[in-house]
Write a protein that holds these residues in place. Structure first.
Motif, mmCIF file in Angstrom:
data_model
loop_
_atom_site.group_PDB
_atom_site.id
_atom_site.type_symbol
_atom_site.label_atom_id
_atom_site.label_comp_id
_atom_site.label_asym_id
_atom_site.label_seq_id
_atom_site.Cartn_x
_atom_site.Cartn_y
_atom_site.Cartn_z
ATOM 1 N N ASP A 226 0.822 -1.210 0.000
ATOM 2 C CA ASP A 226 0.000 0.000 0.000
ATOM 3 C C ASP A 226 0.853 1.255 0.000
ATOM 4 O OD1 ASP A 226 -2.261 -1.410 -0.013
ATOM 5 O OD2 ASP A 226 -2.902 -0.956 2.030
ATOM 6 N N PHE A 227 1.966 1.205 0.745
ATOM 7 C CA PHE A 227 2.732 2.447 0.880
ATOM 8 C C PHE A 227 3.381 2.843 -0.438
ATOM 9 C CE2 PHE A 227 5.913 -0.681 2.462
ATOM 10 C CZ PHE A 227 7.017 -0.336 1.705
ATOM 11 N N ARG A 229 1.843 2.441 -3.303
ATOM 12 C CA ARG A 229 0.714 3.090 -3.975
ATOM 13 C C ARG A 229 0.565 4.532 -3.496
ATOM 14 N NH1 ARG A 229 -3.986 0.939 -6.705
ATOM 15 N NH2 ARG A 229 -5.867 1.935 -5.931
ATOM 16 N N ARG A 243 13.713 3.687 -5.565
ATOM 17 C CA ARG A 243 14.817 3.772 -4.615
ATOM 18 C C ARG A 243 14.317 3.803 -3.177
ATOM 19 N NH1 ARG A 243 17.221 8.641 -5.863
ATOM 20 N NH2 ARG A 243 16.337 9.536 -3.992
ATOM 21 N N ARG A 244 13.430 4.735 -2.886
ATOM 22 C CA ARG A 244 13.048 4.963 -1.487
ATOM 23 C C ARG A 244 11.963 4.023 -0.985
ATOM 24 N NH1 ARG A 244 14.156 10.216 0.992
ATOM 25 N NH2 ARG A 244 12.206 9.951 2.102
ATOM 26 N N TYR A 245 11.213 3.437 -1.877
ATOM 27 C CA TYR A 245 10.102 2.600 -1.447
ATOM 28 C C TYR A 245 10.343 1.124 -1.763
ATOM 29 C CZ TYR A 245 7.327 6.765 -0.491
ATOM 30 O OH TYR A 245 6.867 7.933 0.036
ATOM 31 N N ARG A 248 14.334 -0.135 -1.121
ATOM 32 C CA ARG A 248 14.581 -0.013 0.307
ATOM 33 C C ARG A 248 14.071 -1.248 1.047
ATOM 34 N NH1 ARG A 248 15.653 3.313 4.784
ATOM 35 N NH2 ARG A 248 16.274 1.542 6.022
ATOM 36 N N GLN A 249 12.915 -1.722 0.619
ATOM 37 C CA GLN A 249 12.343 -2.891 1.267
ATOM 38 C C GLN A 249 12.979 -4.181 0.743
ATOM 39 O OE1 GLN A 249 8.613 -3.268 2.798
ATOM 40 N NE2 GLN A 249 7.948 -4.957 1.549
ATOM 41 N N ILE A 252 16.572 -5.424 2.139
ATOM 42 C CA ILE A 252 16.844 -5.857 3.516
ATOM 43 C C ILE A 252 17.220 -7.340 3.591
ATOM 44 C CG2 ILE A 252 15.792 -6.188 5.788
ATOM 45 C CD1 ILE A 252 14.478 -3.485 5.441
ATOM 46 N N ASP A 323 16.012 -1.458 9.211
ATOM 47 C CA ASP A 323 14.590 -1.539 9.524
ATOM 48 C C ASP A 323 14.308 -0.900 10.875
ATOM 49 O OD1 ASP A 323 11.959 -2.092 9.910
ATOM 50 O OD2 ASP A 323 12.084 -4.106 9.062
ATOM 51 N N PRO A 324 13.719 0.291 10.855
ATOM 52 C CA PRO A 324 13.493 1.008 12.110
ATOM 53 C C PRO A 324 12.619 0.227 13.082
ATOM 54 C CG PRO A 324 12.571 2.217 10.222
ATOM 55 C CD PRO A 324 13.265 1.023 9.679
ATOM 56 N N ARG A 325 11.817 -0.685 12.554
ATOM 57 C CA ARG A 325 10.942 -1.431 13.450
ATOM 58 C C ARG A 325 11.738 -2.370 14.341
ATOM 59 N NH1 ARG A 325 7.116 -3.137 8.609
ATOM 60 N NH2 ARG A 325 9.180 -3.247 7.729
ATOM 61 N N SER B 106 -0.702 0.066 6.754
ATOM 62 C CA SER B 106 0.208 -0.308 5.672
ATOM 63 C C SER B 106 0.434 0.826 4.673
ATOM 64 C CB SER B 106 -0.331 -1.541 4.940
ATOM 65 O OG SER B 106 -1.603 -1.249 4.405
ATOM 66 N N ALA B 107 -0.228 1.964 4.885
ATOM 67 C CA ALA B 107 -0.139 3.035 3.885
ATOM 68 C C ALA B 107 1.136 3.858 4.011
ATOM 69 C CB ALA B 107 -1.355 3.945 3.986
ATOM 70 N N ASN B 109 5.241 4.360 4.597
ATOM 71 C CA ASN B 109 6.524 3.703 4.356
ATOM 72 C C ASN B 109 7.220 3.461 5.700
ATOM 73 O OD1 ASN B 109 9.190 3.109 3.684
ATOM 74 N ND2 ASN B 109 9.139 4.396 1.860
ATOM 75 N N TYR B 111 10.099 2.707 6.527
ATOM 76 C CA TYR B 111 11.542 2.962 6.641
ATOM 77 C C TYR B 111 11.908 4.431 6.798
ATOM 78 C CZ TYR B 111 11.060 -1.692 4.855
ATOM 79 O OH TYR B 111 10.662 -2.984 4.696
ATOM 80 N N TYR B 112 10.921 5.308 6.771
ATOM 81 C CA TYR B 112 11.225 6.734 6.932
ATOM 82 C C TYR B 112 10.334 7.333 8.009
ATOM 83 C CZ TYR B 112 13.748 6.120 2.592
ATOM 84 O OH TYR B 112 14.624 5.680 1.645
ATOM 85 N N HIS B 159 5.608 2.978 12.827
ATOM 86 C CA HIS B 159 5.208 1.935 13.773
ATOM 87 C C HIS B 159 5.083 2.452 15.194
ATOM 88 C CE1 HIS B 159 9.611 1.743 14.264
ATOM 89 N NE2 HIS B 159 9.303 1.427 15.493
#
Ligand SMILES: Nc1ncnc2c1ncn2[C@@H]1O[C@H](COP(=O)(O)OP(=O)(O)OP(=O)(O)O)[C@@H](O)[C@H]1O
Ligand SMILES: [Mg+2]
Lengths: 329, 344
Positions: A226-227, A229, A243-245, A248-249, A252, A323-325, B106-107, B109, B111-112, B159
């Motif tokens: 979704d992100f 989109r 690059r950023r979306y 980036r994922q 990892i 991964d910031p999470r 989920s909308a 990103n 990572y930022y 998150h």
């Protein structure tokens, strides 16, 4: 984060000690007599006995291990009187087959392995990620099918077979390159490149295959998020989104696996080095197996273990940054 | 009845979207036309799978171009989105027209930081602004959408936010460029009930402040009654009824709308929180029934051999409320059943 790193490093050290114990004892339990091996077939029992004392094999296995461990930090003396000699710290033992300290043997062979690994690694990441990205961006088209074919052929190609095939076709039939004969890049850089280009390519193509698949699937998966989109709905350019979306994922898991793969190579690219007769650590390990050269085997195994354990720590830490999470928890 | 002298903000004309899948061609949107005028709130309702999201996505050309085939016209301020250059459409996205999606979890990103993501939406359409100034704009926007202690939260990651707070961030991203049209695809469905009302109130407040036009997809009839001026009911990729909000609640003019709004007991409709469920299931979009797609579930169907089973009904004005209905039943029948049993 700092606490996390310290904790990981602490466990890494514990793990390395465990690995060293395991390796040392495993090889010590092999039914070979290093003292007998050290002086050939027609050896007098007195010489064997003398050698045993000279090399320290008369002591109990625990004491031997202790001396080995101590040698890493303070160096180790062998023999007595005029025959005495020292392997300075960090000493990983002494090879009676090659009459040299294991540390200096590794010091000679490791750079070859490192050059091979680094060159192949750079190539394979470029090929793997590049081809994977092209496939993902052209999903279902001929580029994608070609890349998928490349990936499935590449993964199933045995290094040994592919290496020999490359050697035969390029060096012997077409004579595009001379027979590889390794030279240090510091002595003769052109010769170094000519010797390395084939092993680099062989190793890179074989390893790139799984990265192609990883990149393609990772990108396609990310593109459905979704992100991504929302990124498009923001009005971002495709390049920025990739690059950023997307990347980036997708990167990892690739970083994780690449770190471990690279570390594994540093421990000795056994088959590639053997096929292309590169005097690296992998080929030395194989020789050591054939010659029952235990000190060398223990040494190279330890070095390989250090790389793999270190790579695990680095990958874990990198994961936290990527991964910031993961970072916060 | 609404009075529209001006040009519509959005004009969708005979939009068709189909997806090529392994199982066949999915006709997700099948000839949809409607206009949206400045300052209005238009609600789109319909069962799951009726093509609402696909339709909304095609307004900004967000549907996957390799599997989707889109025809028709979508006019946004004189530009036909479907035939325009990618760079033109990119210029519209996020600046003229913004979108809010259903699932705030989920909308964003992951990572930022949220600040980066709001700023990114602003900077892409304001390349001349410095990062430092953009940060101020972002902080202002975070205050507007009701995020407490924005100076601290601007540097946090998605998150670290609750669902409601994340949807506020998504709204901040949508509104940072003061778009003329906001498309909100079930913006509150994924949220807690208490949070739903807050988010909706926020959107309505901001609509007044920014003078926005809103296209709102929702399953919540309470929301429709509260915010909509115009309501579009979709079934199997087509508009079956388009009416004023008053009209749709008091005198709906399509059998599907009667069922959906629970106004006609003959459908045995049961309330499930928001929209009523109609017995039977929606048709497969790969092989739609001949004629009116709703006829297998319609208790008012004219029966076998009738036009209901052979001819697709077109949207036509019915009654004098300005309603439009796509049904083969006679106007008088539609009006009398609709008014007789309409009010809830
Ligand atoms: N990329 C796609 N490929 C194939 N079919 C698709 C694709 N996207 C949507 N569809 C199909 O199009 C139809 C309409 O989907 P859409 O998401 O617009 O429904 P919706 O009205 O938004 O439903 P909901 O209320 O559940 O959100 C569905 O049957 C769906 O399966
Ligand atoms: Mg939807």
């Amino acid at each position: 984060m700092l606490l996390f790193i310290i904790r990981r490093l602490f466990f890494a050290i514990v793990l390395l000690i465990a690995v060293s114990v395991f390796t040392y004892f495993l090889f010590a339990l092999l039914p070979t007599d290093p003292a007998a091996l050290s002086c050939g077939i027609h050896c007098k029992p007195e010489t064997i006995a003398a050698n045993r004392i000279r090399l320290g094999y008369d002591k109990s296995i625990f004491e031997q291990y202790w001396l080995f461990l101590k040698g890493i930090f303070v160096g180790r003396d062998y023999g007595i009187g005029t025959a005495a000699f020292t392997c300075p710290a960090p000493s990983l033992g002494y090879s009676f087959n090659q009459h040299a300290c294991v540390t200096s043997l590794i010091g000679e062979t490791f750079p070859v392995t490192a050059y091979l690994s680094i060159g192949a690694f750079i190539l394979w990441m470029m090929i793997g990620i590049g081809v994977g990205a092209i496939a993902a961006l052209n999903k279902g088209k001929w580029q994608d099918r070609l890349a998928t074919a490349f990936a499935s052929v590449g993964v199933s190609l045995p290094t040994f077979y592919f290496g020999l095939l490359a050697l035969f076709s390029i060096v012997i039939w077409f004579q595009i390159l001379p027979f590889p004969s390794y030279e240090s890049p510091l002595d003769n850089f052109p010769a170094f490149i000519t010797a390395m280009i084939l092993p680099w390519l062989v190793l890179a193509i074989i390893s790139a295959a799984s990265y192609t698949r990883l990149t393609r699937n990772g990108m396609l998966e990310a593109m459905n998020e979704d992100f991504v989109r929302l990124g498009v709905a923001k009005g971002l350019r495709l390049r920025v989104i990739l690059r950023r979306y997307v990347m980036r994922q997708a990167l990892i898991p690739i970083v994780t696996i690449a770190g471990l793969d690279f570390a594994g190579l540093l421990g000795g690219a056994i088959i590639t080095e053997s096929v292309f007769s590169l005097p690296g650590m992998g080929r030395m390990s194989i020789r050591a197996v054939v010659d029952s050269d235990l000190p060398v085997l223990v040494g190279t195994t330890m070095i390989a273990a250090v790389f793999i354990v270190l790579a695990n720590v680095i990958v874990d830490i990198a994961y936290g940054f990527l991964d910031p999470r993961v970072r916060v928890s | 009845m609404r009075n529209h002298d001006s040009e519509p903000v959005l004009s969708v004309q005979n939009l068709q979207v189909s997806f090529t899948t392994d199982d066949g061609v999915v006709r997700a949107v099948d000839g949809v036309s409607f206009d949206v005028y400045a300052g209005e709130t238009v609600c789109i309702v319909g069962e799951s799978g009726s093509g609402k999201s696909v339709m909304a996505g095609s307004i900004l050309r967000l549907n996957n171009s390799s599997t989707a085939t889109t025809t028709g016209k979508i006019l946004l301020g004189g530009v036909d989105v479907l035939s325009a250059d990618e760079s033109v459409v990119r210029g519209l996205r996020g600046s003229e027209v913004a979108m809010i999606f259903q699932d705030p979890m989920s909308a964003l990103n992951p990572y930022y930081t949220v600040g980066d993501q709001i700023a990114e939406a602003y900077l892409v359409h304001h390349p001349e602004v410095s990062k430092k100034d953009a940060r101020q704009v972002v902080l202002q926007m975070m205050i507007k959408v009701g995020i407490p202690s924005p100076e601290k939260r601007i540097d946090e990651y998605p998150h670290q936010f609750s669902g409601g707070m994340r949807q506020r961030i998504v709204i901040a991203i949508a509104l940072i460029n003061s778009p003329r049209l906001l498309i909100a695809d079930e913006p509150t469905t994924a949220l807690d009930v208490t949070v739903q009302a807050q988010i909706l109130d926020l959107m309505m407040d901001l609509q007044k402040e920014f003078g926005m036009t809103i296209l709102l997809i929702t399953h919540d009839l309470g929301v429709v009654a509260e915010v909509a001026q115009d309501v579009i009911v979709m079934y199997a990729g087509r508009i079956v009824e388009q009416s004023d909000v008053e009209a749709i609640f008091h005198a709906p003019t399509h059998p599907y709308a009667w069922g959906l709004l629970g106004s006609v007991s003959s459908y045995g409709a049961s309330k499930r929180g928001d929209l009523f469920t109609i017995s039977g299931s929606p048709p497969s979009l790969i092989s739609l029934p001949e004629g009116c797609a709703f006829h297998p579930r319609c208790v008012h169907s004219l029966g076998s051999g009738s036009r209901c089973q052979s001819e697709k009904p077109v949207l036509r004005p019915v009654g004098n409320n300005g309603s439009r209905s796509a049904c083969h039943l006679a106007d008088e029948v539609l009006v009398s059943i609709g008014t007789g049993t309409g009010a809830r």
